[in-house]
Design a protein around this motif. Structure first.
Motif, short mmCIF file in Angstrom:
data_model
loop_
_atom_site.label_atom_id
_atom_site.label_comp_id
_atom_site.label_asym_id
_atom_site.label_seq_id
_atom_site.Cartn_x
_atom_site.Cartn_y
_atom_site.Cartn_z
N GLY A 114 5.09 -2.13 -13.79
CA GLY A 114 4.84 -2.50 -12.41
C GLY A 114 4.11 -3.82 -12.27
O GLY A 114 4.44 -4.63 -11.40
N VAL A 115 3.14 -4.06 -13.13
CA VAL A 115 2.38 -5.31 -13.08
C VAL A 115 3.27 -6.50 -13.41
O VAL A 115 3.19 -7.56 -12.77
N VAL A 116 4.14 -6.35 -14.40
CA VAL A 116 5.04 -7.44 -14.76
C VAL A 116 6.00 -7.75 -13.62
O VAL A 116 6.25 -8.92 -13.28
N LEU A 117 6.56 -6.71 -13.00
CA LEU A 117 7.46 -6.93 -11.86
C LEU A 117 6.74 -7.62 -10.71
O LEU A 117 7.28 -8.54 -10.08
N ALA A 118 5.52 -7.20 -10.41
CA ALA A 118 4.76 -7.83 -9.34
C ALA A 118 4.40 -9.26 -9.66
O ALA A 118 4.35 -10.13 -8.78
N GLY A 146 9.43 -12.61 -6.38
CA GLY A 146 9.64 -13.73 -5.47
C GLY A 146 10.00 -13.28 -4.08
O GLY A 146 10.07 -14.09 -3.15
N THR A 147 10.23 -11.99 -3.93
CA THR A 147 10.56 -11.41 -2.63
C THR A 147 9.73 -10.14 -2.43
O THR A 147 9.19 -9.57 -3.37
N GLY A 148 9.70 -9.70 -1.18
CA GLY A 148 8.98 -8.48 -0.88
C GLY A 148 9.60 -7.26 -1.53
O GLY A 148 8.88 -6.30 -1.87
N VAL A 149 10.92 -7.27 -1.72
CA VAL A 149 11.60 -6.12 -2.30
C VAL A 149 11.17 -5.92 -3.75
O VAL A 149 10.85 -4.80 -4.19
N LEU A 150 11.16 -7.01 -4.52
CA LEU A 150 10.76 -6.90 -5.92
C LEU A 150 9.28 -6.54 -6.03
O LEU A 150 8.88 -5.77 -6.92
N LEU A 151 8.47 -7.07 -5.13
CA LEU A 151 7.05 -6.72 -5.13
C LEU A 151 6.87 -5.24 -4.83
O LEU A 151 6.05 -4.57 -5.46
N MET A 152 7.64 -4.72 -3.89
CA MET A 152 7.54 -3.30 -3.56
C MET A 152 7.94 -2.43 -4.74
O MET A 152 7.31 -1.40 -5.01
N LEU A 153 8.95 -2.86 -5.48
CA LEU A 153 9.37 -2.12 -6.66
C LEU A 153 8.26 -2.11 -7.71
O LEU A 153 7.96 -1.07 -8.32
N LEU A 170 0.80 -1.22 0.00
CA LEU A 170 0.00 0.00 0.00
C LEU A 170 0.84 1.28 0.00
O LEU A 170 0.64 2.16 -0.84
N VAL A 171 1.78 1.36 0.93
CA VAL A 171 2.56 2.60 1.06
C VAL A 171 3.38 2.87 -0.20
O VAL A 171 3.42 4.01 -0.70
N ALA A 172 4.03 1.83 -0.74
CA ALA A 172 4.84 2.01 -1.95
C ALA A 172 3.97 2.46 -3.12
O ALA A 172 4.36 3.32 -3.91
N TYR A 173 2.78 1.89 -3.22
CA TYR A 173 1.87 2.23 -4.31
C TYR A 173 1.41 3.69 -4.19
O TYR A 173 1.46 4.45 -5.15
N LEU A 174 0.96 4.06 -3.00
CA LEU A 174 0.45 5.42 -2.80
C LEU A 174 1.56 6.46 -2.91
O LEU A 174 1.33 7.57 -3.41
N ALA A 175 2.77 6.11 -2.47
CA ALA A 175 3.88 7.04 -2.59
C ALA A 175 4.18 7.34 -4.05
O ALA A 175 4.42 8.50 -4.44
N GLY A 176 4.19 6.30 -4.87
CA GLY A 176 4.41 6.52 -6.30
C GLY A 176 3.30 7.36 -6.92
O GLY A 176 3.57 8.25 -7.74
#
Length: 234
Positions: free
Chosen positions: A97-101, A105-112, A61-67
């Motif tokens: 963003g959708v492709v990366l998500a 495989g990790t929270g870091v890549l999902l956050m990106l 949520l925070v990463a999405y809203l910040a962007g």
């Protein structure tokens, strides 16, 4: 011989259908904002990536809203001037963003991935608002329909996402968004071509040989001048 000054034509206002370009991308972005959640417990993405509630809040949520917050002002400015460019760029950020998500495989890549999706959503939403504010006709109707669809996208996404993720896994929610984003790219491109073609179309001449301004550009006080007289208020 007196030569009348050129008539300053007002800038053309957008038509309501031009909102469809960035608006479609913005609705997809709002859907993707809440699709990873569910109302009755731990989501599939949280379970698969072993994320705590705090981590899911930060990553999802925070990463999405910040962007989104970063690009809303950019979308407002670009949407008022180059809405097609704004819509295409926003959709590309969302697609990345959708492709990366989807492959995270990790929270870091999902956050990106969520951050890139937020960038695209904010830009698309800002461009949509800018176009609606410039409408001269049907502004209230278009704004109302847009708000209703945005609320539906936010509210229905967790329900639809839960059904899909329980059947095929959370990644399918991301993969299914890709065709819609590609359609959004096509819609933005077609609308841009139509606007460009309409802008290059010559205006038909008026009774005195002075060309009328393009449809929707003349203000209430405009009228073609004749016999060397300057245009005055109607």
């Amino acid at each position: 011989m007196y030569t009348p000054p050129p008539v300053p034509y007002p800038v053309a206002a957008p038509a309501w259908w031009q909102v469809l370009g960035p608006g479609f991308a913005a609705l997809i972005g709002l859907f993707m904002l809440t699709v990873i959640y569910r109302f009755d417990g731990m989501s599939e993405i949280q379970r698969d990536l072993a994320l705590s509630n705090q981590s899911l809040l930060l990553v999802g949520l925070v990463a999405y809203l910040a962007g989104a917050v970063l690009t809303v002002p950019i979308g407002l400015l670009a949407g008022a001037r180059v809405p097609t460019v704004a819509g295409i760029c926003a959709t590309c950020f969302l697609l990345l963003g959708v492709v990366l998500a989807a492959f995270a495989g990790t929270g870091v890549l999902l956050m990106l991935g969520r951050a890139f999706s937020g960038l695209g959503t904010g830009a698309a939403a800002g461009a949509t608002v800018a176009l609606i504010l410039k409408l001269r006709q049907r502004r209230g109707v278009v704004a109302g329909v847009t708000v209703v669809l945005a609320v539906l996208a936010l509210g229905l996404a967790p329900v639809i996402g839960q059904v899909i993720s329980e059947a095929t896994g959370y990644r399918m929610n991301q993969f299914l968004a890709i065709p819609f984003l590609l359609i959004a790219l096509v819609v933005n491109g077609v609308i841009g071509l139509v606007r460009l073609t309409a802008a290059k179309r010559p205006a038909p001449p008026g009774p005195s040989g002075v060309p009328y301004p393009p449809a929707g550009t003349a203000g209430p006080g405009w009228r073609p001048h004749s016999g060397g007289s300057a245009p005055g208020p109607g």
